[in-house]
Design an enzyme around this catalytic site. Sequence first.
Site, PDB file in Angstrom:
ATOM      1  N   HIS A 112      36.880  -1.601  40.822  1.00  0.00           N
ATOM      2  CA  HIS A 112      36.393  -1.427  39.452  1.00  0.00           C
ATOM      3  C   HIS A 112      36.936  -0.130  38.869  1.00  0.00           C
ATOM      4  O   HIS A 112      36.910   0.920  39.523  1.00  0.00           O
ATOM      5  CB  HIS A 112      34.870  -1.425  39.448  1.00  0.00           C
ATOM      6  N   ASN A 164      36.609   2.053  30.963  1.00  0.00           N
ATOM      7  CA  ASN A 164      35.773   1.201  31.812  1.00  0.00           C
ATOM      8  C   ASN A 164      35.409  -0.053  31.019  1.00  0.00           C
ATOM      9  O   ASN A 164      34.680   0.020  30.038  1.00  0.00           O
ATOM     10  CB  ASN A 164      34.518   1.978  32.214  1.00  0.00           C
ATOM     11  N   CYS A 189      29.167  -4.203  36.298  1.00  0.00           N
ATOM     12  CA  CYS A 189      30.569  -3.987  36.677  1.00  0.00           C
ATOM     13  C   CYS A 189      30.956  -4.732  37.950  1.00  0.00           C
ATOM     14  O   CYS A 189      32.142  -4.782  38.295  1.00  0.00           O
ATOM     15  CB  CYS A 189      30.834  -2.500  36.834  1.00  0.00           C
TER      16      CYS A 189
END
Length: 324
Positions: free
Chosen positions: A249, A279, A112
């Site tokens: 993020h 996500n 990520c």
Amino acid sequence: MAFAKISQVAHYVPEQVVTNHDLAQIMDTNDEWISSRTGIRQRHISRTESTSDLATEVAKKLMAKAGITGEELDFIILATITPDSMMPSTAARVQANIGANKAFAFDLTAACSGFVFALSTAEKFIASGRFQKGLVIGSETLSKAVDWSDRSTAVLFGDGAGGVLLEASEQEHFLAESLNSDGSRSECLTYGHSGLHSPFSDQESADSFLKMDGRTVFDFAIRDVAKSIKQTIDESPIEVTDLDYLLLHQANDRILDKMARKIGVDRAKLPANMMEYGNTSAASIPILLSECVEQGLIPLDGSQTVLLSGFGGGLTWGTLILTI
């Protein structure tokens, strides 16, 4: 000395939307359970498109906005943990798809944090003075990585891609950075085979689904990442009050709430879109940046001071402060 700037942004997500109510039909969960813990209400899922397909759409959008062809690109860096294949790289497939026959292309794997690591790397290429234009893309098809019987992880992730066109500039835009890894905590977020299929090895291939220790990752974000962001700001030429937006993020809305308090900024400066996309790992920050530009929050004229910060498996975490 050469400098780099983000000149264009774009994103692309698959058409199919899977809501929390849809997930409740195939696993023991419900909308309230998911949204109250994460902020996520839906995610986009690829039925047939690969990671390179999503990235190619982003690349085409970037080139169209800039009015350039693939032959004008010097490089393509693609951040992903869900490549089409280990070899060739997903970036190489994108290069072929857009006719960027003069560009070198490679994948970068930092989970990520991948887009931040890739953008930092690309900035160094431009700053060397040898390269003028390149694409930095984050693209993921995480729906192919999760165990759809495991509600603790399957509800969190989605598919999508986002990216930027990075070009040479006469003015400095990248103001500060911090890139970090801690392999000693790698087991709290894993994906992929840990063993080998070989007649010369006693190892057996382990389960390949994405696995996560959610509590450990949550604590890591609000403790280590928040501290690193504050330190990066302190060591930069700006004050925290100079930041127009912090694009973090998009893992969990509760993480953003706590991060805003830890860093000492108004929560309104931390835009969020995980409620729409879930996500998307390396794609989350460029998708968010692209949406902020579309909505007029960031006019892409160099007037905004923006902090980008990614964090995830590795463990990895990275922060960039730049004018966009």
